[in-house]
Design an enzyme around this catalytic site. Structure first.
Site, PDB file in Angstrom:
ATOM      1  N   ARG A   1       0.831  -1.220   0.000  1.00 45.13           N
ATOM      2  CA  ARG A   1       0.000   0.000   0.000  1.00 45.13           C
ATOM      3  C   ARG A   1       0.865   1.269   0.000  1.00 45.13           C
ATOM      4  O   ARG A   1       0.585   2.239   0.697  1.00 45.13           O
ATOM      5  CB  ARG A   1      -0.933   0.049   1.220  1.00 45.13           C
ATOM      6  CG  ARG A   1      -1.888  -1.066   1.334  1.00 45.13           C
ATOM      7  CD  ARG A   1      -2.812  -1.263   0.148  1.00 45.13           C
ATOM      8  NE  ARG A   1      -3.381  -2.569   0.223  1.00 45.13           N
ATOM      9  CZ  ARG A   1      -2.839  -3.644  -0.357  1.00 45.13           C
ATOM     10  NH1 ARG A   1      -1.760  -3.544  -1.116  1.00 45.13           N
ATOM     11  NH2 ARG A   1      -3.386  -4.826  -0.234  1.00 45.13           N
TER      12      ARG A   1
ATOM     13  N   SER B   1      -9.745   0.158   4.938  1.00 40.19           N
ATOM     14  CA  SER B   1      -8.815  -0.087   6.052  1.00 40.19           C
ATOM     15  C   SER B   1      -8.116   1.206   6.447  1.00 40.19           C
ATOM     16  O   SER B   1      -7.548   1.883   5.589  1.00 40.19           O
ATOM     17  CB  SER B   1      -7.748  -1.109   5.652  1.00 40.19           C
ATOM     18  OG  SER B   1      -8.357  -2.344   5.439  1.00 40.19           O
TER      19      SER B   1
ATOM     20  N   GLU C   1      -2.924   3.708   6.818  1.00 40.02           N
ATOM     21  CA  GLU C   1      -2.867   3.401   5.384  1.00 40.02           C
ATOM     22  C   GLU C   1      -3.426   4.588   4.590  1.00 40.02           C
ATOM     23  O   GLU C   1      -3.069   4.814   3.448  1.00 40.02           O
ATOM     24  CB  GLU C   1      -3.705   2.138   5.111  1.00 40.02           C
ATOM     25  CG  GLU C   1      -3.748   1.758   3.649  1.00 40.02           C
ATOM     26  CD  GLU C   1      -4.482   0.436   3.394  1.00 40.02           C
ATOM     27  OE1 GLU C   1      -4.326  -0.504   4.207  1.00 40.02           O
ATOM     28  OE2 GLU C   1      -5.201   0.362   2.393  1.00 40.02           O
TER      29      GLU C   1
END
Ligand SMILES: Cc1cc2nc3c(=O)[nH]c(=O)nc-3n(C[C@H](O)[C@H](O)[C@H](O)COP(=O)(O)OP(=O)(O)OC[C@H]3O[C@@H](n4cnc5c(N)ncnc54)[C@H](O)[C@@H]3O)c2cc1C
Length: 294
Positions: A167, A218, A289
């Site tokens: 990510r 997330s 994230e």
């Protein structure tokens, strides 16, 4: 200062984000691929800070807004076509649309994109993907992509030209706009099999993810080791924790839901509270994230 005609002033950004939070952009534009170079040069010329957004599904925009130019790609840069064994997609093409396009053309490998509500540009920059179920990420399907640099030059890069990890790519630290990308169509498959895998992805998401309220997916990356961020947050007994009008989802502890009137400040406070609590109770540091736009 002459402002290009297609640039709007003082536009609220919350409706352009999946969390539905964030203040106004001083300037906002949704240029076509042909207009965007002039726009970037205009901003560079006047030293105007520039921000890029696709579908805003992984960003947290400050409540006080952004004192600069926001370039939004998701409505105006949306051409998608096949050229031989390559798919060419403008940066604003949505990932579910790309997934469905590859499926219709009879190629597998794009099914994982079906439930990720972002754009091609945002997904390349984030190296979006899946870690559970059927792991896969953008690096596995992108052939190459064009970026527009702040000096107006266009460069073609491959994923090997950027630092890419879980990510993350170092494009996040550059002021370059992903314009369009080319994807390899490699593995032909029976359309019914592709449809089945795509449906499995969607069903898996419906089962595990809170999709009814605004979120950014997330919130934290999974820390090193084999346990997810959600597992640590759940073990720290934080499911359902609420600050202001945002809360840790009861279904998936790594997702923060906006209950209706949540603000960016509420989200920041909850993120901070989760990080401190998980660190003190579980001894683990959680790294966000999501991308902060401020
Ligand atoms: C319900 C839900 C489920 C999700 N599931 C997943 C998942 O399974 N896997 C996953 O990886 N993510 C997931 N996400 C997060 C998000 O959808 C992805 O990270 C997606 O790739 C972000 O794309 P975007 O267009 O919305 O980017 P944005 O949120 O608009 O932007 C993200 C970052 O990319 C930059 N950016 C955007 N477009 C460009 C461009 N054209 N050029 C340069 N920089 C750009 C922005 O400045 C920002 O830094 C989920 C989010 C939600 C809300």
């Amino acid at each position: 200062m002459r402002i290009p005609s297609f640039v709007k002033e003082n536009v609220l950004l919350a409706p352009h984000t999946s969390w539905n939070v964030g203040g106004p952009a001083r300037w906002l534009a949704e240029p076509t691929i042909n207009e965007v170079r002039e726009l970037v040069l205009w901003a560079s010329n006047y030293s105007i800070p520039t921000y890029f957004m696709g579908r805003g599904s992984n960003v947290l925009v400050n409540d006080s807004g952004l004192n600069g130019l926001v370039i939004l790609t998701s409505k105006s840069m949306t051409e998608l076509r096949r050229e031989g064994d390559i798919v060419v997609a403008d940066s604003g093409v949505s990932l579910p649309k790309l997934s469905q396009f590859a499926a219709r053309e009879g190629f597998k490998g794009f099914e994982f994109l079906i439930g990720i509500p972002g754009t091609v540009g945002g997904a390349i920059v984030m190296n979006a993907g899946l870690t559970v179920f059927k792991p896969r990420e953008m690096t596995s399907i992108v052939k190459d992509f064009d970026v527009l640099n702040p000096d107006g030059n266009i460069e073609t890069l491959t994923m090997a030209d950027v630092k890419a990890g879980y990510r993350y790519t170092d494009l996040l630290n550059r002021q370059s706009l992903v314009l369009r990308a080319r994807f390899r169509l490699e593995e032909e498959e029976e359309p019914s099999k592709i449809r089945r895998v795509t449906l499995e992805h969607l069903n898996e998401r419906k089962r595990k993810q809170p999709l009814k309220l605004p979120t950014a997916g997330s919130t934290f990356k999974s820390p090193p080791g084999n346990k997810s961020a959600g597992w640590y947050i759940e073990q720290a007994k934080l499911k359902g924790t609420q600050i202001g009008d945002v809360r840790v989802s009861l279904l998936h502890a790594n997702w923060i839901e906006n209950l209706g009137k949540g603000s960016s400040e509420d989200v920041c406070k909850l993120i901070d509270y989760i990080q401190k609590t998980v660190e003190s109770r579980m001894g683990v540091e959680l790294e966000p994230e999501i991308c902060y736009l401020d």
